[in-house]
Design a protein around this motif. Structure first.
Motif, PDB file in Angstrom:
ATOM      1  N   LYS A   2      -6.490   4.396  18.992  1.00 27.81           N
ATOM      2  CA  LYS A   2      -5.205   3.738  19.146  1.00 27.81           C
ATOM      3  C   LYS A   2      -4.263   4.138  18.010  1.00 27.81           C
ATOM      4  N   LYS A   3      -3.002   4.364  18.359  1.00 25.20           N
ATOM      5  CA  LYS A   3      -2.019   4.747  17.345  1.00 25.20           C
ATOM      6  C   LYS A   3      -1.552   3.526  16.563  1.00 25.20           C
ATOM      7  N   LYS A   4      -1.264   3.739  15.272  1.00 21.65           N
ATOM      8  CA  LYS A   4      -0.917   2.651  14.367  1.00 21.65           C
ATOM      9  C   LYS A   4       0.587   2.426  14.304  1.00 21.65           C
ATOM     10  N   VAL A   5       0.949   1.190  14.004  1.00 22.18           N
ATOM     11  CA  VAL A   5       2.325   0.838  13.661  1.00 22.18           C
ATOM     12  C   VAL A   5       2.350   0.768  12.140  1.00 22.18           C
ATOM     13  N   VAL A   6       3.183   1.617  11.518  1.00 19.80           N
ATOM     14  CA  VAL A   6       3.258   1.699  10.060  1.00 19.80           C
ATOM     15  C   VAL A   6       4.564   1.057   9.608  1.00 19.80           C
ATOM     16  N   VAL A   7       4.446   0.058   8.729  1.00 19.78           N
ATOM     17  CA  VAL A   7       5.621  -0.642   8.187  1.00 19.78           C
ATOM     18  C   VAL A   7       5.625  -0.432   6.679  1.00 19.78           C
ATOM     19  N   ILE A   8       6.705   0.165   6.169  1.00 25.47           N
ATOM     20  CA  ILE A   8       6.845   0.414   4.736  1.00 25.47           C
ATOM     21  C   ILE A   8       8.057  -0.389   4.262  1.00 25.47           C
ATOM     22  N   LYS A   9       7.800  -1.573   3.680  1.00 23.35           N
ATOM     23  CA  LYS A   9       8.879  -2.465   3.262  1.00 23.35           C
ATOM     24  C   LYS A   9       9.198  -2.381   1.777  1.00 23.35           C
ATOM     25  N   ASN A  10       8.242  -2.006   0.960  1.00 20.51           N
ATOM     26  CA  ASN A  10       8.439  -1.996  -0.488  1.00 20.51           C
ATOM     27  C   ASN A  10       9.394  -0.867  -0.898  1.00 20.51           C
ATOM     28  N   PRO A  11      10.533  -1.190  -1.528  1.00 22.45           N
ATOM     29  CA  PRO A  11      11.496  -0.146  -1.910  1.00 22.45           C
ATOM     30  C   PRO A  11      11.001   0.773  -3.029  1.00 22.45           C
ATOM     31  N   LYS A  12       9.934   0.409  -3.722  1.00 22.53           N
ATOM     32  CA  LYS A  12       9.387   1.251  -4.791  1.00 22.53           C
ATOM     33  C   LYS A  12       8.374   2.263  -4.273  1.00 22.53           C
ATOM     34  N   ILE A  24       1.629   8.049   1.226  1.00 20.28           N
ATOM     35  CA  ILE A  24       2.446   6.876   0.924  1.00 20.28           C
ATOM     36  C   ILE A  24       1.873   6.252  -0.335  1.00 20.28           C
ATOM     37  N   LYS A  25       2.658   6.303  -1.409  1.00 18.79           N
ATOM     38  CA  LYS A  25       2.191   5.787  -2.690  1.00 18.79           C
ATOM     39  C   LYS A  25       3.014   4.566  -3.073  1.00 18.79           C
ATOM     40  N   THR A  26       2.339   3.428  -3.192  1.00 18.89           N
ATOM     41  CA  THR A  26       2.962   2.187  -3.630  1.00 18.89           C
ATOM     42  C   THR A  26       2.487   1.891  -5.043  1.00 18.89           C
ATOM     43  N   PRO A  27       3.100   0.916  -5.718  1.00 10.72           N
ATOM     44  CA  PRO A  27       2.609   0.556  -7.051  1.00 10.72           C
ATOM     45  C   PRO A  27       1.152   0.061  -7.043  1.00 10.72           C
ATOM     46  N   ASP A  67      15.479  -3.374   6.762  1.00  6.47           N
ATOM     47  CA  ASP A  67      15.899  -3.902   5.461  1.00  6.47           C
ATOM     48  C   ASP A  67      14.691  -4.527   4.766  1.00  6.47           C
ATOM     49  N   HIS A  68      14.922  -5.166   3.622  1.00  3.11           N
ATOM     50  CA  HIS A  68      13.815  -5.711   2.839  1.00  3.11           C
ATOM     51  C   HIS A  68      13.114  -6.889   3.522  1.00  3.11           C
ATOM     52  N   ASN A  69      13.752  -7.488   4.529  1.00  2.00           N
ATOM     53  CA  ASN A  69      13.131  -8.578   5.281  1.00  2.00           C
ATOM     54  C   ASN A  69      12.368  -8.090   6.511  1.00  2.00           C
ATOM     55  N   GLY A  70      12.526  -6.817   6.846  1.00  2.00           N
ATOM     56  CA  GLY A  70      11.840  -6.263   8.003  1.00  2.00           C
ATOM     57  C   GLY A  70      12.680  -6.219   9.265  1.00  2.00           C
ATOM     58  N   TYR A  71      13.967  -6.561   9.154  1.00  2.00           N
ATOM     59  CA  TYR A  71      14.844  -6.507  10.324  1.00  2.00           C
ATOM     60  C   TYR A  71      15.253  -5.059  10.598  1.00  2.00           C
ATOM     61  N   ILE A  72      15.250  -4.671  11.856  1.00  3.72           N
ATOM     62  CA  ILE A  72      15.611  -3.307  12.244  1.00  3.72           C
ATOM     63  C   ILE A  72      17.119  -3.124  12.118  1.00  3.72           C
ATOM     64  N   LEU A  73      17.516  -2.098  11.357  1.00  2.00           N
ATOM     65  CA  LEU A  73      18.928  -1.780  11.168  1.00  2.00           C
ATOM     66  C   LEU A  73      19.356  -0.606  12.027  1.00  2.00           C
ATOM     67  N   ALA A  74      18.451   0.345  12.228  1.00  2.00           N
ATOM     68  CA  ALA A  74      18.781   1.542  13.002  1.00  2.00           C
ATOM     69  C   ALA A  74      17.505   2.164  13.537  1.00  2.00           C
ATOM     70  N   SER A  75      17.657   2.926  14.612  1.00  2.00           N
ATOM     71  CA  SER A  75      16.532   3.694  15.128  1.00  2.00           C
ATOM     72  C   SER A  75      16.957   5.151  15.201  1.00  2.00           C
TER      73      SER A  75
END
Length: 83
Positions: A2-12, A24-27, A67-75
């Motif tokens: 199954k294909k994954k849904v990837v969500v990257i919310k952290n701006p760092k 994908i490297k996070t702190p 955005d930082h809350n996870g709301y879709i702004l554009a596709s």
């Protein structure tokens, strides 16, 4: 698989794009994802990534800017032209 849904919310988050995968490297952690396992990508609008890389992602899977809350702004979609 199954294909994954990837969500990257952290701006760092730092993203390194390669031919068949991305890093994908996070702190907190580092993750390696192959494009063939991604179904949808939601990425924070403030993450530093080139527009050409976003277009490349859009040719392989659904790509959204959030955005930082996870709301879709554009596709980003690549549609086939009818000749």
């Amino acid at each position: 698989m199954k294909k994954k849904v990837v969500v990257i919310k952290n701006p760092k988050t730092k993203i390194r794009v390669y031919q068949d995968y991305m890093i994908i490297k996070t702190p907190i952690s580092t993750e390696i994802l192959a494009y063939r396992y991604i179904g949808e990508l939601y990425i924070n609008k403030t993450i530093n990534i080139r527009p050409s890389e976003l277009v490349r992602f859009a040719t392989m899977f659904d790509t959204y800017l959030i955005d930082h809350n996870g709301y879709i702004l554009a596709s980003i979609r690549i549609e086939d032209e009818i000749l």
